[in-house]
Motif scaffolding. Structure first.
Motif, PDB file in Angstrom:
ATOM      1  N   SER A  65       0.831  -1.221   0.000  1.00 49.93           N
ATOM      2  CA  SER A  65       0.000   0.000   0.000  1.00 49.93           C
ATOM      3  C   SER A  65       0.859   1.261   0.000  1.00 49.93           C
ATOM      4  N   TYR A  66       2.001   1.213   0.665  1.00 52.17           N
ATOM      5  CA  TYR A  66       2.883   2.383   0.667  1.00 52.17           C
ATOM      6  C   TYR A  66       3.346   2.695  -0.764  1.00 52.17           C
ATOM      7  N   TYR A  67       3.699   1.663  -1.509  1.00 45.15           N
ATOM      8  CA  TYR A  67       4.123   1.884  -2.905  1.00 45.15           C
ATOM      9  C   TYR A  67       2.935   2.323  -3.766  1.00 45.15           C
ATOM     10  N   ILE A 117      15.478   4.729 -13.951  1.00 42.75           N
ATOM     11  CA  ILE A 117      14.822   4.336 -12.692  1.00 42.75           C
ATOM     12  C   ILE A 117      14.678   5.589 -11.833  1.00 42.75           C
ATOM     13  N   ALA A 118      13.431   6.003 -11.652  1.00 48.74           N
ATOM     14  CA  ALA A 118      13.137   7.258 -10.958  1.00 48.74           C
ATOM     15  C   ALA A 118      13.301   7.092  -9.442  1.00 48.74           C
ATOM     16  N   PRO A 119      13.537   8.212  -8.742  1.00 45.65           N
ATOM     17  CA  PRO A 119      13.745   8.127  -7.292  1.00 45.65           C
ATOM     18  C   PRO A 119      12.502   7.652  -6.551  1.00 45.65           C
ATOM     19  N   ALA A 120      12.687   6.694  -5.660  1.00 42.61           N
ATOM     20  CA  ALA A 120      11.553   6.225  -4.862  1.00 42.61           C
ATOM     21  C   ALA A 120      12.064   5.777  -3.499  1.00 42.61           C
ATOM     22  N   ALA A 121      11.351   6.233  -2.470  1.00 41.32           N
ATOM     23  CA  ALA A 121      11.736   5.940  -1.086  1.00 41.32           C
ATOM     24  C   ALA A 121      11.570   4.451  -0.765  1.00 41.32           C
ATOM     25  N   ARG A 122      12.325   3.970   0.198  1.00 40.70           N
ATOM     26  CA  ARG A 122      12.132   2.683   0.875  1.00 40.70           C
ATOM     27  C   ARG A 122      12.078   1.449  -0.032  1.00 40.70           C
ATOM     28  N   PRO A 244      15.163  20.864 -11.121  1.00 43.79           N
ATOM     29  CA  PRO A 244      13.920  20.835 -10.333  1.00 43.79           C
ATOM     30  C   PRO A 244      12.995  19.698 -10.780  1.00 43.79           C
ATOM     31  N   LYS A 245      12.595  18.855  -9.830  1.00 40.42           N
ATOM     32  CA  LYS A 245      11.720  17.699 -10.134  1.00 40.42           C
ATOM     33  C   LYS A 245      10.306  17.980  -9.634  1.00 40.42           C
ATOM     34  N   GLY A 246       9.347  17.892 -10.583  1.00 35.87           N
ATOM     35  CA  GLY A 246       7.956  18.121 -10.196  1.00 35.87           C
ATOM     36  C   GLY A 246       7.355  19.312 -10.932  1.00 35.87           C
ATOM     37  N   ILE A 266       9.602  16.894 -15.400  1.00 32.57           N
ATOM     38  CA  ILE A 266       8.144  17.025 -15.385  1.00 32.57           C
ATOM     39  C   ILE A 266       7.554  15.791 -14.697  1.00 32.57           C
ATOM     40  N   SER A 267       6.768  16.036 -13.647  1.00 36.26           N
ATOM     41  CA  SER A 267       6.271  14.907 -12.851  1.00 36.26           C
ATOM     42  C   SER A 267       5.202  15.411 -11.903  1.00 36.26           C
ATOM     43  N   ASN A 268       4.237  14.550 -11.567  1.00 36.22           N
ATOM     44  CA  ASN A 268       3.322  14.913 -10.468  1.00 36.22           C
ATOM     45  C   ASN A 268       3.513  13.958  -9.283  1.00 36.22           C
ATOM     46  N   HIS A 269       4.741  13.450  -9.162  1.00 40.83           N
ATOM     47  CA  HIS A 269       5.126  12.629  -8.010  1.00 40.83           C
ATOM     48  C   HIS A 269       4.322  11.323  -7.968  1.00 40.83           C
ATOM     49  N   GLY A 270       4.029  10.799  -9.151  1.00 41.01           N
ATOM     50  CA  GLY A 270       3.277   9.540  -9.194  1.00 41.01           C
ATOM     51  C   GLY A 270       1.876   9.681  -8.619  1.00 41.01           C
ATOM     52  N   GLY A 271       1.287  10.903  -8.725  1.00 37.78           N
ATOM     53  CA  GLY A 271      -0.075  11.114  -8.207  1.00 37.78           C
ATOM     54  C   GLY A 271      -0.145  11.015  -6.689  1.00 37.78           C
ATOM     55  N   ARG A 272       0.982  11.280  -5.999  1.00 40.94           N
ATOM     56  CA  ARG A 272       1.012  11.136  -4.539  1.00 40.94           C
ATOM     57  C   ARG A 272       0.953  12.473  -3.826  1.00 40.94           C
ATOM     58  N   GLN A 273       0.963  13.588  -4.587  1.00 42.83           N
ATOM     59  CA  GLN A 273       0.968  14.896  -3.934  1.00 42.83           C
ATOM     60  C   GLN A 273      -0.386  15.601  -4.118  1.00 42.83           C
ATOM     61  N   ALA A 302      10.934  13.280 -17.575  1.00 40.10           N
ATOM     62  CA  ALA A 302       9.501  13.211 -17.242  1.00 40.10           C
ATOM     63  C   ALA A 302       9.171  11.821 -16.733  1.00 40.10           C
ATOM     64  N   ASP A 303       8.136  11.738 -15.897  1.00 39.51           N
ATOM     65  CA  ASP A 303       7.671  10.419 -15.447  1.00 39.51           C
ATOM     66  C   ASP A 303       6.199  10.451 -15.065  1.00 39.51           C
ATOM     67  N   GLY A 304       5.683   9.255 -14.733  1.00 39.92           N
ATOM     68  CA  GLY A 304       4.311   9.103 -14.245  1.00 39.92           C
ATOM     69  C   GLY A 304       3.514   8.126 -15.088  1.00 39.92           C
ATOM     70  N   GLY A 305       3.221   6.955 -14.529  1.00 40.04           N
ATOM     71  CA  GLY A 305       2.330   5.998 -15.188  1.00 40.04           C
ATOM     72  C   GLY A 305       2.910   5.295 -16.404  1.00 40.04           C
ATOM     73  N   VAL A 306       4.217   5.410 -16.602  1.00 37.91           N
ATOM     74  CA  VAL A 306       4.836   4.782 -17.780  1.00 37.91           C
ATOM     75  C   VAL A 306       4.954   3.274 -17.543  1.00 37.91           C
ATOM     76  N   MET A 325      10.599   5.808 -14.496  1.00 39.29           N
ATOM     77  CA  MET A 325       9.589   4.878 -13.956  1.00 39.29           C
ATOM     78  C   MET A 325       9.979   4.555 -12.526  1.00 39.29           C
ATOM     79  N   ALA A 326       9.017   4.627 -11.618  1.00 36.41           N
ATOM     80  CA  ALA A 326       9.321   4.310 -10.215  1.00 36.41           C
ATOM     81  C   ALA A 326       8.644   3.013  -9.784  1.00 36.41           C
ATOM     82  N   ARG A 327       7.298   2.996  -9.741  1.00 37.15           N
ATOM     83  CA  ARG A 327       6.615   1.787  -9.228  1.00 37.15           C
ATOM     84  C   ARG A 327       6.995   0.506  -9.979  1.00 37.15           C
ATOM     85  N   PRO A 328       7.107   0.541 -11.309  1.00 39.23           N
ATOM     86  CA  PRO A 328       7.462  -0.713 -11.988  1.00 39.23           C
ATOM     87  C   PRO A 328       8.705  -1.370 -11.393  1.00 39.23           C
TER      88      PRO A 328
HETATM   89  C1  FMN Z   1       6.769   4.484  -3.216  1.00 37.15           C
HETATM   90  C2  FMN Z   1       7.206   5.741  -3.889  1.00 37.15           C
HETATM   91  C3  FMN Z   1       8.154   6.534  -3.283  1.00 37.15           C
HETATM   92  C4  FMN Z   1       8.565   7.717  -3.902  1.00 37.15           C
HETATM   93  N1  FMN Z   1       9.535   8.471  -3.298  1.00 37.15           N
HETATM   94  C5  FMN Z   1       9.954   9.603  -3.890  1.00 37.15           C
HETATM   95  C6  FMN Z   1      10.990  10.376  -3.302  1.00 37.15           C
HETATM   96  O1  FMN Z   1      11.525  10.014  -2.264  1.00 37.15           O
HETATM   97  N2  FMN Z   1      11.347  11.525  -3.914  1.00 37.15           N
HETATM   98  C7  FMN Z   1      10.752  11.943  -5.079  1.00 37.15           C
HETATM   99  O2  FMN Z   1      11.101  12.997  -5.599  1.00 37.15           O
HETATM  100  N3  FMN Z   1       9.787  11.207  -5.672  1.00 37.15           N
HETATM  101  C8  FMN Z   1       9.391  10.054  -5.116  1.00 37.15           C
HETATM  102  N4  FMN Z   1       8.413   9.307  -5.725  1.00 37.15           N
HETATM  103  C9  FMN Z   1       7.872   9.754  -7.023  1.00 37.15           C
HETATM  104  C10 FMN Z   1       8.665   9.141  -8.181  1.00 37.15           C
HETATM  105  O3  FMN Z   1       9.947   9.687  -8.257  1.00 37.15           O
HETATM  106  C11 FMN Z   1       7.994   9.362  -9.528  1.00 37.15           C
HETATM  107  O4  FMN Z   1       7.854  10.744  -9.745  1.00 37.15           O
HETATM  108  C12 FMN Z   1       6.624   8.697  -9.719  1.00 37.15           C
HETATM  109  O5  FMN Z   1       6.418   7.635  -8.833  1.00 37.15           O
HETATM  110  C13 FMN Z   1       6.522   8.214 -11.162  1.00 37.15           C
HETATM  111  O6  FMN Z   1       5.336   7.526 -11.362  1.00 37.15           O
HETATM  112  P1  FMN Z   1       5.290   5.916 -11.496  1.00 37.15           P
HETATM  113  O7  FMN Z   1       5.474   5.370 -10.115  1.00 37.15           O
HETATM  114  O8  FMN Z   1       3.950   5.667 -12.061  1.00 37.15           O
HETATM  115  O9  FMN Z   1       6.396   5.502 -12.428  1.00 37.15           O
HETATM  116  C14 FMN Z   1       8.003   8.112  -5.138  1.00 37.15           C
HETATM  117  C15 FMN Z   1       7.067   7.288  -5.746  1.00 37.15           C
HETATM  118  C16 FMN Z   1       6.665   6.115  -5.157  1.00 37.15           C
HETATM  119  C17 FMN Z   1       5.667   5.253  -5.854  1.00 37.15           C
END
Ligand code: FMN
Length: 384
Positions: A65-67, A117-122, A244-246, A266-273, A302-306, A325-328
């Motif tokens: 769920s966190y991812y 491989i886009a930045p993703a926590a944990r 600048p990311k986002g 260009i990014s909306n943080h994977g729809g998490r913000q 750029a990223d998001g949903g790829v 791409m992050a979640r993949p």
């Molecule tokens: C679990 C998770 C953790 C993330 N952590 C960060 C982070 O620490 N810093 C950041 O700039 N973006 C973070 N992101 C956003 C990703 O860098 C990226 O913009 C976004 O997830 C791309 O969409 P995708 O997951 O559909 O590929 C995170 C995304 C996910 C899913």
């Protein structure tokens, strides 16, 4: 006749309105035969969405769920997966497609593919090897990886896992604590990272119901006062390029250009913000229609949903240099380094096959003539 047509139209619109959201399409993967909590076989992963289905089946629900979480009503999360189908491709044929080039350069570093491989926590929530699995697979494949500042492992542990010639960037959240910020920058530089993605789309951590349900606390140390002025100050604190990311609007892209930023992400943080914030392809179109020079004068990420090779090609056609791409990869990490490797190779093959079938011999030469964006255009904002 008129009435029949009207009824048919009404019926069709009701069906469309009620169409359920599909997180992953049916790919024929049979998980019902495997006990929940058991890892399916890596050889059964045939498309990127298979990794998410496998991870959901295997991972503890709180980690999955966190991812998976998006913010608020998750409208942006869902739109990210659906929007690429709004852009149709215009394939060209009878060109010699026996040789396809996928390699791409940014800041004079050459990578074997135009995705990263886009930045993703944990990353450790999926596998004990955590971020090191990403570094190793990316290193062997000559693929760009940018770890997050909120990684499971330390900056130094991640940096030291790299191959001698491997190029990695690093994501940064700007700490309120100036001493910590200076130390983060020094550690990133000393660990050999070549550029910094500074995240700008999170003045405050987003509303994330799925994350909250399992008590995940926000680990992000980010200064809500961070501004374009502080961005300029930040650039003086390091010799690395700071991107600048986002970025989500043409106005912010233009500010970045005017300030001499080396690139934008260009990014909306994977729809998490911010829910209902735009998808990368919408922002690209907004920039393309209002300030197309941006794609020529800076490196655009750029990223998001790829999830497919065609998604990568559509963003490249808009003028993006590298597609993230992050979640993949987070989900592929349930299989460890081998899983990341398989996901990279799967995407490499898809981009290659799709480029050939689109009539594109070199991904650096793709442009908007390969796209039909009529359906997307109705949402695009025009500068006065
Ligand atoms: C679990 C998770 C953790 C993330 N952590 C960060 C982070 O620490 N810093 C950041 O700039 N973006 C973070 N992101 C956003 C990703 O860098 C990226 O913009 C976004 O997830 C791309 O969409 P995708 O997951 O559909 O590929 C995170 C995304 C996910 C899913």
């Amino acid at each position: 006749m008129y009435l029949t047509t009207l009824l048919l139209l009404l019926g069709a619109s009701t069906v469309l309105a009620e169409r359920p959201f599909v997180n992953e399409p049916d790919t024929g993967l049979r998980l019902d035969e495997i006990q929940t909590g058991t890892l399916p076989q890596l050889k059964d992963m045939h498309t990127i969405p298979d990794f998410e289905a496998a991870a959901r089946h295997y991972m503890p629900i709180q980690n999955y769920s966190y991812y998976r979480t998006g913010s608020s009503g998750e409208f942006s999360y869902r739109a990210a997966l659906e929007i690429f189908n709004e852009v149709k491709l215009r394939p060209r044929f009878l060109r010699d497609m026996s040789n396809i080039s996928l390699s791409t350069s940014v800041f004079n570093y050459t990578f074997s593919v135009p995705f990263f491989i886009a930045p993703a926590a944990r990353a450790g929530l999926a596998h004990p090897g955590a971020e090191v699995n990403f570094v190793r697979a990316a290193g062997v494949g000559k693929v760009l990886y940018s770890p997050s500042l909120s990684s499971t492992l330390k900056i130094e542990q991640i940096g030291s896992a790299a191959l001698p010639e491997q190029v990695m960037f690093h994501q940064l959240y700007v700490s309120k604590n100036k001493t910590k910020l200076a130390s983060d920058l020094k550690r990133i530089e000393k660990s050999g990272f070549k550029a910094i993605f500074v995240t700008i789309d999170n003045p405050i951590h987003g509303i994330r119901p799925r994350e909250a349900r399992y008590g995940f606390s926000n680990v992000t140390d980010h200064d809500s006062a961070f501004s374009w002025d502080s961005y300029q100050e930040l650039r003086k604190m390091t010799h690395l390029p700071v991107i600048p990311k986002g970025v989500q609007t043409v106005e912010d892209a233009l500010i970045a250009l005017q300030l001499g930023a080396p690139g934008i992400y260009i990014s909306n943080h994977g729809g998490r913000q911010l829910d209902t914030s735009p998808q990368a392809i919408e922002t690209c179109l907004e920039i393309y229609q209002n300030a197309p020079e941006i794609f020529k004068r800076m490196e655009v990420f750029a990223d998001g949903g790829v999830r497919y090779g065609t998604d990568v090609l559509k963003l490249l056609a808009m003028g993006v240099k590298m597609v993230g791409m992050a979640r993949p990869f987070l989900f592929a990490n349930v299989f460890g380094e081998e899983g990341i490797w398989r996901a990279i190779e799967m995407m490499r093959r898809e981009v290659w096959v799709d480029a050939a079938n689109l009539g594109v011999r070199d991904v650096r030469e793709i442009d908007t003539s390969y796209l039909n964006m009529k359906r997307l255009e109705r949402f695009v904002w025009e500068m006065k």
